[in-house]
Design a protein around this motif. Structure first.
Motif, PDB file in Angstrom:
ATOM      1  N   ALA A  50      -1.251  -5.396  -6.327  1.00 58.17           N
ATOM      2  CA  ALA A  50      -2.596  -5.891  -5.487  1.00 58.17           C
ATOM      3  C   ALA A  50      -2.075  -6.837  -4.337  1.00 58.17           C
ATOM      4  O   ALA A  50      -0.976  -7.593  -4.380  1.00 58.17           O
ATOM      5  N   ILE A  96       3.309   6.319  -9.691  1.00 60.40           N
ATOM      6  CA  ILE A  96       3.061   4.965  -9.899  1.00 60.40           C
ATOM      7  C   ILE A  96       2.209   4.903 -10.952  1.00 60.40           C
ATOM      8  O   ILE A  96       1.253   5.330 -11.116  1.00 60.40           O
ATOM      9  N   ALA A 115       5.050  -4.722 -13.210  1.00 61.95           N
ATOM     10  CA  ALA A 115       5.623  -3.373 -13.114  1.00 61.95           C
ATOM     11  C   ALA A 115       6.706  -2.818 -13.641  1.00 61.95           C
ATOM     12  O   ALA A 115       7.280  -1.811 -14.136  1.00 61.95           O
ATOM     13  N   GLN A 146      -8.570  -7.581 -13.141  1.00 61.87           N
ATOM     14  CA  GLN A 146      -7.256  -6.726 -13.241  1.00 61.87           C
ATOM     15  C   GLN A 146      -5.941  -7.764 -13.506  1.00 61.87           C
ATOM     16  O   GLN A 146      -5.332  -7.325 -14.219  1.00 61.87           O
ATOM     17  N   ARG A 185       2.525   6.127  -4.025  1.00 64.01           N
ATOM     18  CA  ARG A 185       3.387   7.243  -4.606  1.00 64.01           C
ATOM     19  C   ARG A 185       2.617   7.790  -5.818  1.00 64.01           C
ATOM     20  O   ARG A 185       1.760   6.991  -6.751  1.00 64.01           O
ATOM     21  N   ASN A 219       1.476   1.486 -12.212  1.00 64.25           N
ATOM     22  CA  ASN A 219       0.882  -0.039 -12.229  1.00 64.25           C
ATOM     23  C   ASN A 219       0.763  -0.288 -10.552  1.00 64.25           C
ATOM     24  O   ASN A 219       1.736  -0.669 -10.028  1.00 64.25           O
ATOM     25  N   ASP A 220      -0.400  -0.344  -9.971  1.00 62.26           N
ATOM     26  CA  ASP A 220      -0.382  -0.827  -8.736  1.00 62.26           C
ATOM     27  C   ASP A 220       0.013  -2.304  -8.393  1.00 62.26           C
ATOM     28  O   ASP A 220      -0.318  -3.079  -9.443  1.00 62.26           O
ATOM     29  N   HIS A 258       3.874   1.586  -1.256  1.00 62.62           N
ATOM     30  CA  HIS A 258       4.416   1.693  -2.660  1.00 62.62           C
ATOM     31  C   HIS A 258       3.240   2.212  -3.428  1.00 62.62           C
ATOM     32  O   HIS A 258       3.689   2.934  -4.484  1.00 62.62           O
ATOM     33  N   ASN A 259       1.996   1.886  -3.480  1.00 66.19           N
ATOM     34  CA  ASN A 259       0.945   2.262  -4.113  1.00 66.19           C
ATOM     35  C   ASN A 259       0.657   3.774  -4.071  1.00 66.19           C
ATOM     36  O   ASN A 259       0.055   4.333  -5.044  1.00 66.19           O
ATOM     37  N   ASP A 285       2.756  -9.182 -10.023  1.00 69.71           N
ATOM     38  CA  ASP A 285       2.663  -7.571 -10.293  1.00 69.71           C
ATOM     39  C   ASP A 285       3.743  -6.698 -10.200  1.00 69.71           C
ATOM     40  O   ASP A 285       4.029  -6.046 -10.819  1.00 69.71           O
ATOM     41  N   LYS A 312       0.769  -0.976  -0.090  1.00 66.76           N
ATOM     42  CA  LYS A 312       0.037  -0.053   0.087  1.00 66.76           C
ATOM     43  C   LYS A 312       0.919   1.228  -0.037  1.00 66.76           C
ATOM     44  O   LYS A 312       0.495   2.175  -0.699  1.00 66.76           O
ATOM     45  N   SER A 330      -5.100   5.938   2.580  1.00 69.87           N
ATOM     46  CA  SER A 330      -5.015   5.812   1.077  1.00 69.87           C
ATOM     47  C   SER A 330      -3.922   7.097   0.751  1.00 69.87           C
ATOM     48  O   SER A 330      -3.625   7.140  -0.177  1.00 69.87           O
TER      49      SER A 330
END
Length: 995
Positions: free
Chosen positions: A792, A787, A845, A879, A784, A789-790, A781-782, A841, A779, A801
């Motif tokens: 999962a 970014i 990425a 996804q 940012r 490609n998130d 990392h996401n 993932d 989370k 968030s």
């Protein structure tokens, strides 16, 4: 009329009058080919592959008017095709050796079942329940043939098979090979279940004592006639090819012996049965001659079986027991009579009847017994090794390394025995010049390799040496030895050995220091140090090895000890114990720490507590590497000691950060969440950052899954980890000497130490705890902003968030931590599909599409029994499927893209059609059409190939559309089942390509 003419006439008369199918022309062509081979004057049999062609055509499924697949019809055409296959086998006289070499197990099983059917064996009848003596001869022979084949197939399946090197992966070929492999395995499973019955049938056949008959082409034609035209000849005792009772017994005995020999690996008594059957076979061959047998037997293999049975079974007959060297050696090894064993090897050096490999295997077995603690076998090993070496010399082979190792320290006794073996291994009167030259060269090289002149004189003065080497050769040898080394002087008085020179004090100190570095015995270490300190008081012996490392927090205390001997001993015991712990040699580590604890208890309470702490860490490691691997909970005493360490309040005790990390990780791994959340003292939480982090992790895991309002602890944990990942200008080194993965930041909350070590997370092993911390970093990392490609992760929704100050977070370090954490998690459980999706993932990425597909497919495989069950929808989300589509697209596998578009909740026709328009595809293209279940995509494919003029590919697409299970009028359950079946096959095919 001769038998051959009758066969040809029968083959011709069996041709039908009118073709019942459109493929009748091919059928007539194959029948004509059979007749052509039968009418040849040459003895060459028709190709066995005709059997495969006839049975494949006869077993093809049919399609009715409603386009439904039906089993092969029992019509005249298929009956004649099966009859033709039986005729080819009859022309080969039902020789199982020929049939087994050329036909696969499924085809031969089909052929013999047809033979049983045409021989009037009622289907479903157990052969063991049938009285063979009451059956017609051809029927009894058909049952014998089937059960003999069943036994032979079981035996053959137990032999190792050399794998054929595969060519380029072709999906159709791979599928066909896989289907045949599965069919063979199923047949073998049934045959093994019925093996006991087949053995009883063959044992019963040995009691028949009457001739039997096997079907010929003529008798098969008679059976194929209309019932009113048969005159009963096939039921008589004279129809078909006669097989004598002795020939039947010979072959049945051989097959029974083979199956008994195979079963003897788990039941030694069965070897007696095998021996009886093989020797009975040998007697029948000797009586009738091998040329008279209708069924050939590999006599070399039979001899090997007999020899093996003679070794593995004990016999009351002494003469038979001593018949071969193999049985004698086996008896000596079993009874421990090694003197006779050496005698057998010595005698065999003249005859050279024992294979070199067998000699080496006996020597290996003796070495293994000697290494297990039987010192008395050292001399036996040497003697057998010498016998083998002389045997190798006489056969022109290279000398084994074991002989060289055993002769590193030669002695008079060893040279005496070697010369005895050489003398008894060659008969000089009858030996060839080649053998004499080989033995002479061996003795000459042996002299050149020896440094002790007395041993050289023993060889050079021996009678064998004098006879083998001429005077000028002996003189040349002496000259070579003079030039070889200045230390060799061929005089009567040998030179002084290097090891006889008195050692100086510095040499003795060096030797003792070398022993000190290598030793892990605490009492030997103490003794060496006492000797060294007795020689000199100027040296600090804890510095002699740069591998001895003690953490700085301990080093300052240890080096403060005033007594030099005690200081060296404590430091070295501690350093060696820590090294043994690092290499997981926990037994020696415990001995070293225990000795150090006993030593420091006498004079330093501070160091005593240090050693108790280190022994606690050692016990944690020992449990995790031992009983903890199998899931066994640690003893309550160990848990109490861990809690006691965390709650300890002894002032001025040097503490290693890693011990606190491992203690908290230990409590988390063994789910001591109640203690961490409810019982841990509040001052401990406020002062120990690891306990604080462990408490937040335990509380967060305890609340999962829960409502959003109960996730206050998750938010607290998030804030702590965000502070850990905050940016500073440099990496710092902790007291243990380890550099942190996360850059250092001065904490303002008082929660973290001045130097935080992220290694704590890599001590966690509990799946839920690992999943929680992994999802937190994912989370983070996401969050940012840049970014693309998130990633999962499970439970990712519980974290906030956003972050108020994005610039303060070192996202580069976060990305590294995510990669390292997921790699570490997969070493704990490589089958966790959520962790596999995270790994996929990450590769997606970073544009590593092939690796991403590998892990996406692996995630689906582990949670669906290799796709035999449906992949859960929370694993293959839209996804994930879209990312798999993008991977395939960027790898130019466009047909795979179109198929994956069907996996989405709403089929993405636009992407699928665009992918199918690509003509430069790197996948199998039309070979994948059978995996498409969406009729719209198939119709588009038909249109596309028609537009391009690709007739063959268009036909493949039309064939795929025409399958009845894809009919839109079918019930929804049928359509879903068709889609699921195609999904399974496609994903399995993909997995074979990417795994």
């Amino acid at each position: 009329m001769s038998a051959e003419a009758a066969d040809r006439e029968a083959a011709t008369s069996s041709r039908p009058c009118t073709p019942p199918q459109t493929s009748w022309f091919e059928f007539l062509l194959e029948e004509a080919l059979l007749e052509q081979h039968l009418q040849k004057p040459s003895p060459d049999p028709p190709p066995v592959q005709l059997i495969v062609q006839f049975l494949e055509q006869a077993s093809k499924p049919s399609v009715n008017e409603q386009n439904q697949v039906q089993p092969p019809p029992d019509n005249k055409r298929n009956r004649i095709l099966k009859l033709l296959a039986l005729k080819v086998a009859a022309h080969l006289k039902w020789d199982l050796d020929v049939l087994e070499k050329s036909l696969s197990v499924p085809v031969l099983n089909m052929l013999l079942n047809e033979l049983l059917c045409i021989s009037k064996v009622p289907p479903g009848t157990k052969h063991v329940d049938v009285d063979l003596s009451s059956l017609p001869p051809t029927t009894a022979m058909a049952i014998l043939l089937y059960n003999r084949w069943a036994i032979r197939t079981i035996v053959q399946s137990s032999f190792p098979v050399k794998q054929v090197k595969p060519g380029p992966p072709q999906l159709n070929v791979m599928n066909q090979m896989q289907q045949e492999k599965e069919l063979t395995e199923n047949i073998l499973k049934v045959l093994k279940e019925q093996a006991a019955d087949s053995i009883l049938v063959l044992e019963g056949a040995l009691k028949l004592n009457k001739d039997l008959y096997v079907h010929t082409i003529r008798t098969l034609d008679l059976l194929a006639m209309e019932p009113g035209m048969v005159n009963g000849e096939t039921e008589s005792s004279t129809a078909g090819l006669k097989i004598s009772a002795e020939e039947i017994q010979c072959q049945v005995c051989y097959d029974l012996g083979a199956i008994y020999f195979q079963q003897g690996s788990t039941n030694a008594a069965v070897h007696e049965n095998a021996k009886e059957k093989f020797f009975k076979t040998k007697e029948l061959i000797a009586k009738n001659g091998s040329s008279s047998l209708h069924f050939t037997i590999d006599e070399e293999r039979l001899a090997g079986y007999c020899q093996a049975c003679g070794v593995l079974t004990s016999s009351s007959d002494d003469a038979s027991q001593q018949a071969t060297p193999y049985s004698q050696i086996h008896s000596c090894m079993k009874s421990g009579n090694y003197q006779d064993l050496v005698k057998i090897f010595l005698e065999d050096n003249l005859t050279l009847s024992l294979p070199v490999q067998f000699r080496q295997s006996v020597l290996r077995e003796l070495f293994q017994k000697a290494q297990q603690g039987n010192d008395a076998l050292d001399e036996v090993c040497f003697k057998v090794c010498v016998c083998n070496t002389v045997c190798d010399v006489l056969q022109g082979l290279t000398i084994d390394i074991q002989f060289c190792q055993l002769f590193l320290k030669p002695s008079k006794e060893k040279i005496d025995f070697l010369l005895e073996v050489c003398s008894r291994s060659i008969n000089l009167e009858n030996a060839s010049e080649m053998l004499k030259r080989k033995m002479a060269a061996f003795l000459k090289n042996l002299c050149l390799g020896l440094e002790d002149l007395q041993l050289v004189f023993m060889i050079s003065s021996h009678e064998l040496f004098i006879k083998l080497l001429k005077d000028d050769e002996r003189k040349l040898l002496i000259d070579q030895m003079r030039k070889r080394s200045p230390r060799i002087n061929l005089c009567t008085k040998p030179v002084t050995s290097f090891y006889d020179i008195p050692a100086s004090a510095s040499v003795n100190i060096g030797q003792l220091e070398h022993q000190l570095i290598l030793s892990v015995d605490p009492w030997r270490i103490r003794q060496i140090l006492i000797e060294l300190h007795g020689m000199t008081s100027e040296r600090q012996f804890w510095t002699i090895s740069n591998k001895w490392e003690v953490p700085n927090v301990y080093g300052n205390v240890i080096l403060g000890i005033k007594d030099n001997l005690t200081r060296d001993l404590v430091y070295i015991l501690m350093a060696k114990g820590l090294h043994c712990c690092a290499i997981k040699d926990f037994v020696h580590a415990k001995q070293l720490f225990a000795a150090c604890l006993e030593l420091v208890t006498e004079f330093s309470p501070k160091l005593r507590q240090v050693m108790l702490n280190e022994m606690l860490l050692l016990d944690i490691y020992t449990h995790e590497a031992g009983a903890g691997v199998s899931g066994e909970r640690p003893p309550s005493d160990l848990i109490s000691r861990v809690r006691g360490y965390l709650e300890m309040r002894v002032p001025d005790i040097p503490l290693r950060q890693v011990i606190a990390e491992e203690c908290v990780a230990f409590l988390l791994n063994w789910r001591e969440n109640e203690y961490l959340t409810m019982q841990v003292p509040l001052p401990l939480v406020q002062t120990n950052p690891y306990v604080k982090l462990g408490q937040l992790l335990a509380a967060t895991c305890k609340e999962l899954p829960g409502p959003k309002e109960s996730r206050r602890t998750a938010k607290d944990l998030w804030e702590v980890v965000v502070q850990i990942c905050s940016v500073s200008n440099q990496h710092k080194r902790g007291n243990d000497g380890r550099v942190s993965l996360i850059k250092h930041r001065e904490s303002t909350l008082g929660i973290m130490y001045s130097s935080w070590e992220c290694y704590f997370f890599f001590s966690l092993q509990e799946p839920l705890v690992l999943t929680t911390i992994l999802s937190l970093f994912v989370k983070l990392h996401n969050v940012r902003e840049d970014i693309v490609n998130d990633i999962a992760a499970e439970h990712i929704s519980i974290w906030p968030s956003s972050i108020p100050n994005l610039q303060s977070v070192d996202f580069e370090a976060v990305a590294v931590t995510v990669k390292e954490l997921v790699s570490y998690a997969l070493t704990i459980n490589a089958n966790n599909h959520f962790w596999l999706i995270i790994q996929a993932d990450i590769y997606f990425a970073t544009n590593q599409y092939s690796a991403a597909l590998h892990y996406y497919l692996q995630a689906g495989a582990v949670c669906s029994d290799f796709f035999n069950k449906m992949v859960p929808p929370d694993v293959y989300t839209d996804q994930v499927i879209k990312r798999m589509i993008k991977c395939c697209s960027l790898l130019n596998c466009h047909t795979q893209v179109a198929i994956l578009c069907q996996f989405l909740r709403e089929v993405d026709y636009k992407t699928a059609f665009k992918a199918l328009q690509e003509q430069n595809s790197h996948d199998a293209m039309d070979s994948y059409y059978e995996y498409i279940w969406d009729v719209t995509i198939l119709e588009y494919l038909t249109y596309l190939h028609h537009k391009r003029g690709e007739t063959d590919k268009r036909q493949i697409a039309i064939k795929a559309i025409g399958q009845t299970e894809l009919n839109a009028s079918n019930p929804e359950e049928v359509l879903q089942l068709a889609a699921q079946r195609r999904k399974k096959k496609f994903l399995q095919a993909m997995a074979k390509l990417y795994f």
